[in-house]
Design an enzyme around this catalytic site. Structure first.
Site, PDB file in Angstrom:
ATOM      1  CG  PHE A  11      -1.605   1.113   1.686  1.00 53.04           C
ATOM      2  CD1 PHE A  11      -2.353   1.872   0.800  1.00 53.04           C
ATOM      3  CD2 PHE A  11      -1.545   1.498   3.022  1.00 53.04           C
ATOM      4  CE1 PHE A  11      -3.024   3.003   1.237  1.00 53.04           C
ATOM      5  CE2 PHE A  11      -2.209   2.615   3.466  1.00 53.04           C
ATOM      6  CZ  PHE A  11      -2.943   3.378   2.577  1.00 53.04           C
ATOM      7  CE1 TYR A 139       3.555  -3.401  12.661  1.00 54.05           C
ATOM      8  CE2 TYR A 139       2.855  -1.747  14.244  1.00 54.05           C
ATOM      9  CZ  TYR A 139       3.217  -2.094  12.965  1.00 54.05           C
ATOM     10  OH  TYR A 139       3.276  -1.128  11.971  1.00 54.05           O
TER      11      TYR A 139
HETATM   12  P1  NAD Z   1       1.331  -3.555   3.209  1.00 55.85           P
HETATM   13  O1  NAD Z   1       0.996  -4.885   3.792  1.00 55.85           O
HETATM   14  O2  NAD Z   1       0.510  -3.063   2.079  1.00 55.85           O
HETATM   15  O3  NAD Z   1       2.845  -3.520   2.739  1.00 55.85           O
HETATM   16  C1  NAD Z   1       3.848  -4.373   3.262  1.00 55.85           C
HETATM   17  C2  NAD Z   1       4.596  -4.968   2.078  1.00 55.85           C
HETATM   18  O4  NAD Z   1       5.670  -5.761   2.584  1.00 55.85           O
HETATM   19  C3  NAD Z   1       3.723  -5.882   1.219  1.00 55.85           C
HETATM   20  O5  NAD Z   1       3.903  -5.564  -0.140  1.00 55.85           O
HETATM   21  C4  NAD Z   1       4.231  -7.290   1.539  1.00 55.85           C
HETATM   22  O6  NAD Z   1       4.058  -8.194   0.476  1.00 55.85           O
HETATM   23  C5  NAD Z   1       5.681  -7.000   1.875  1.00 55.85           C
HETATM   24  N1  NAD Z   1       6.265  -8.003   2.780  1.00 55.85           N
HETATM   25  C6  NAD Z   1       5.725  -8.497   3.930  1.00 55.85           C
HETATM   26  N2  NAD Z   1       6.561  -9.389   4.468  1.00 55.85           N
HETATM   27  C7  NAD Z   1       7.663  -9.442   3.656  1.00 55.85           C
HETATM   28  C8  NAD Z   1       8.872 -10.174   3.701  1.00 55.85           C
HETATM   29  N3  NAD Z   1       9.120 -11.064   4.672  1.00 55.85           N
HETATM   30  N4  NAD Z   1       9.777  -9.975   2.720  1.00 55.85           N
HETATM   31  C9  NAD Z   1       9.526  -9.105   1.720  1.00 55.85           C
HETATM   32  N5  NAD Z   1       8.399  -8.383   1.620  1.00 55.85           N
HETATM   33  C10 NAD Z   1       7.472  -8.560   2.580  1.00 55.85           C
HETATM   34  O7  NAD Z   1       1.350  -2.528   4.407  1.00 55.85           O
HETATM   35  P2  NAD Z   1       1.614  -0.958   4.473  1.00 55.85           P
HETATM   36  O8  NAD Z   1       0.472  -0.376   5.196  1.00 55.85           O
HETATM   37  O9  NAD Z   1       1.995  -0.419   3.131  1.00 55.85           O
HETATM   38  O10 NAD Z   1       2.870  -0.917   5.474  1.00 55.85           O
HETATM   39  C11 NAD Z   1       4.181  -0.517   5.058  1.00 55.85           C
HETATM   40  C12 NAD Z   1       5.018  -0.255   6.299  1.00 55.85           C
HETATM   41  O11 NAD Z   1       4.480   0.831   7.039  1.00 55.85           O
HETATM   42  C13 NAD Z   1       5.122  -1.425   7.288  1.00 55.85           C
HETATM   43  O12 NAD Z   1       6.430  -1.477   7.806  1.00 55.85           O
HETATM   44  C14 NAD Z   1       4.150  -1.049   8.389  1.00 55.85           C
HETATM   45  O13 NAD Z   1       4.484  -1.638   9.630  1.00 55.85           O
HETATM   46  C15 NAD Z   1       4.331   0.454   8.401  1.00 55.85           C
HETATM   47  N6  NAD Z   1       3.206   1.182   8.991  1.00 55.85           N
HETATM   48  C16 NAD Z   1       1.978   1.144   8.381  1.00 55.85           C
HETATM   49  C17 NAD Z   1       0.931   1.863   8.930  1.00 55.85           C
HETATM   50  C18 NAD Z   1      -0.458   1.867   8.342  1.00 55.85           C
HETATM   51  O14 NAD Z   1      -1.355   2.466   8.948  1.00 55.85           O
HETATM   52  N7  NAD Z   1      -0.690   1.246   7.182  1.00 55.85           N
HETATM   53  C19 NAD Z   1       1.151   2.645  10.076  1.00 55.85           C
HETATM   54  C20 NAD Z   1       2.400   2.609  10.684  1.00 55.85           C
HETATM   55  C21 NAD Z   1       3.430   1.887  10.106  1.00 55.85           C
HETATM   56  C1  UD1 Z   2      -2.479   0.578  12.546  1.00 51.14           C
HETATM   57  C2  UD1 Z   2      -1.687  -0.221  11.514  1.00 51.14           C
HETATM   58  C3  UD1 Z   2      -0.323  -0.528  12.078  1.00 51.14           C
HETATM   59  C4  UD1 Z   2       0.314   0.806  12.444  1.00 51.14           C
HETATM   60  C5  UD1 Z   2      -0.533   1.580  13.458  1.00 51.14           C
HETATM   61  C6  UD1 Z   2       0.027   2.989  13.718  1.00 51.14           C
HETATM   62  C7  UD1 Z   2      -2.883  -1.677   9.947  1.00 51.14           C
HETATM   63  C8  UD1 Z   2      -3.559  -2.974   9.771  1.00 51.14           C
HETATM   64  N1  UD1 Z   2      -2.383  -1.463  11.188  1.00 51.14           N
HETATM   65  O1  UD1 Z   2      -2.666  -0.219  13.738  1.00 51.14           O
HETATM   66  O2  UD1 Z   2       0.470  -1.180  11.093  1.00 51.14           O
HETATM   67  O3  UD1 Z   2       1.608   0.617  12.913  1.00 51.14           O
HETATM   68  O4  UD1 Z   2      -1.831   1.776  12.881  1.00 51.14           O
HETATM   69  O5  UD1 Z   2      -0.779   3.677  14.611  1.00 51.14           O
HETATM   70  O6  UD1 Z   2      -2.763  -0.876   9.052  1.00 51.14           O
HETATM   71  N2  UD1 Z   2     -11.196  -1.521  14.589  1.00 51.14           N
HETATM   72  C9  UD1 Z   2     -12.570  -1.687  14.668  1.00 51.14           C
HETATM   73  N3  UD1 Z   2     -13.180  -2.466  13.715  1.00 51.14           N
HETATM   74  C10 UD1 Z   2     -12.476  -3.091  12.701  1.00 51.14           C
HETATM   75  C11 UD1 Z   2     -11.078  -2.911  12.633  1.00 51.14           C
HETATM   76  C12 UD1 Z   2     -10.473  -2.119  13.608  1.00 51.14           C
HETATM   77  O7  UD1 Z   2     -13.231  -1.143  15.559  1.00 51.14           O
HETATM   78  O8  UD1 Z   2     -13.096  -3.764  11.866  1.00 51.14           O
HETATM   79  C13 UD1 Z   2     -10.538  -0.654  15.591  1.00 51.14           C
HETATM   80  C14 UD1 Z   2      -9.375  -1.337  16.305  1.00 51.14           C
HETATM   81  O9  UD1 Z   2      -9.801  -2.054  17.435  1.00 51.14           O
HETATM   82  C15 UD1 Z   2      -8.515  -0.121  16.662  1.00 51.14           C
HETATM   83  C16 UD1 Z   2      -8.776   0.864  15.503  1.00 51.14           C
HETATM   84  O10 UD1 Z   2      -9.975   0.439  14.880  1.00 51.14           O
HETATM   85  O11 UD1 Z   2      -8.952   0.465  17.865  1.00 51.14           O
HETATM   86  C17 UD1 Z   2      -7.658   0.875  14.486  1.00 51.14           C
HETATM   87  O12 UD1 Z   2      -7.375  -0.468  14.104  1.00 51.14           O
HETATM   88  P1  UD1 Z   2      -6.402  -0.815  12.874  1.00 51.14           P
HETATM   89  O13 UD1 Z   2      -6.783  -0.072  11.652  1.00 51.14           O
HETATM   90  O14 UD1 Z   2      -6.266  -2.289  12.804  1.00 51.14           O
HETATM   91  O15 UD1 Z   2      -5.039  -0.095  13.286  1.00 51.14           O
HETATM   92  P2  UD1 Z   2      -4.045  -0.060  14.542  1.00 51.14           P
HETATM   93  O16 UD1 Z   2      -4.174  -1.275  15.399  1.00 51.14           O
HETATM   94  O17 UD1 Z   2      -4.180   1.285  15.141  1.00 51.14           O
END
Ligand code: NAD
Ligand code: UD1
Length: 315
Positions: A11, A139
């Protein structure tokens, strides 16, 4: 200049890859396609399929690159509780592999995806980088360890890694179908499929939701910025908190979705989260520019577009 993005088929990675390519940079994506998709890899980027736990393959893919954006991770908090050893190998050892491969190849800048989850139980809002971490899940502990490795490589090897603590990122390409996906994509996916969403806990927990386009800009800044301070950590958020129940109400208003069902609060769930955005603004020159409402509408438009069936060529 060539950038290697681990997790670039995901993403956040795919949006960042597009932005780098648009700025004339070369992009190699290293991804095992576990949650990422081949279709997310933008035209012009090179895809190397591999696992960040495989040090040699990662180092080979990194050869010839000038900077690294390390995003590959097990992203879900619940998944890290269900499979802590697996999540540790990907999130902690995978980050050590990225830093060590970069050191070996003489690559100075490694931008590492950390998380607001590191603040965990902290109640001192807005959350500033100087607060002590209070992790509530494997995590969060793994992301904290990733930051510690970055600081260690800065001190020991003179590298200039940067850790970005993303808050809750949302936007197009976040998978609505996965139960481990972010809450807004889950709510939007359910609303469009006419399925009932679930609110965990009382819905009053808050998150600082940041649009993926803004996060991609923060990544590019961090990759290209002169060294702000070796091993430093930066919040990437908006400074605004929205409760999960409020977010659902807005999505329900835009889609006509029925009231959500209820379920117990999730184990390891963070109660409140809101970023202090000062350090990133001052040292990286980064400020988000997408409001929650505008970002949500763009995400909804993307999700609706995906539902439109593709017409056959002869139609
Ligand atoms: P995502 O799942 O879309 O992207 C993660 C990518 O890493 C995927 O393309 C997956 O195929 C790849 N991947 C997973 N395991 C792997 C491995 N062992 N080797 C190689 N590739 C691998 O998720 P995202 O939301 O784009 O997250 C990207 C980064 O941002 C992550 O490190 C996540 O922890 C961090 N992050 C995301 C959020 C959020 O809200 N989405 C918030 C805080 C931090
Ligand atoms: C998310 C990210 C994590 C990131 C963190 C940073 C994802 C999957 N997780 O975690 O990688 O590091 O933000 O702050 O992107 N909830 C509901 N209903 C649902 C799903 C979730 O009520 O169907 C609630 C959860 O209980 C939580 C909140 O929504 O309180 C957010 O949940 P989620 O989007 O999974 O994110 P985080 O756990 O905050």
């Amino acid at each position: 200049m060539r950038i290697l993005i681990t997790g670039g088929a995901g993403f956040i990675g795919s949006h960042t890859a597009e932005l780098l390519l648009a700025q004339g940079l070369d992009v190699t994506i290293y991804d095992d396609l576990s949650t990422g998709k081949r279709a997310n890899v933008p035209a012009g980027a090179t895809l190397v399929q591999g696992d960040v736990r495989d040090f040699s393959a990662l180092a080979i893919a990194m050869r010839g690159c000038d900077a690294v954006l390390h995003l590959a991770a097990v992203v879900s908090v619940p998944m890290s509780i269900q499979r802590p050893h697996f999540a540790h190998e990907v999130n902690a050892t995978g980050t050590l592999n990225a830093l060590e491969a970069a050191r070996y190849l003489g690559i100075d800048r490694v931008v590492i995806a950390s998380s607001a989850a590191v603040y965990g139980a902290s109640k001192q809002l807005p959350l500033a980088e100087a607060l002590p971490p209070e992790p509530l899940s494997p995590y969060a502990a793994q992301k904290w360890l990733a930051e510690a490795y970055a600081a260690t490589y800065a001190a020991l090897h003179g590298m200039s890694p940067i850790c970005l603590r993303y808050f809750n990122v949302y936007g197009p390409r976040q998978d609505p179908a996965s139960p481990y996906s972010g809450v807004l994509s889950r709510f939007i996916g359910a609303a469009l499929a006419r399925e009932q969403s679930t609110l965990h806990g009382d819905g009053r927990q808050t998150r600082d939701f940041i649009y993926v386009g803004d996060v991609a800009r923060a990544n590019v800044r961090a990759l290209l910025a002169p060294d702000p301070a070796p091993g430093l950590v930066f919040n990437v958020g908006t400074g605004r908190a929205v409760s999960v129940a409020e977010a659902y109400a807005l999505i329900a208003r835009l889609t006509g979705a029925p009231p959500a069902g209820r379920a117990p609060a999730r184990a390891g769930d963070v109660p409140h989260s809101r970023a202090d955005v000062g350090r990133a603004r001052t040292l990286l020159g980064f400020a988000p520019c997408t409001s929650f409402e505008a970002g949500l509408e763009a995400t909804l438009a993307w999700a609706q577009q995906r539902l439109v069936p593709t017409l056959p060529m002869s139609a």
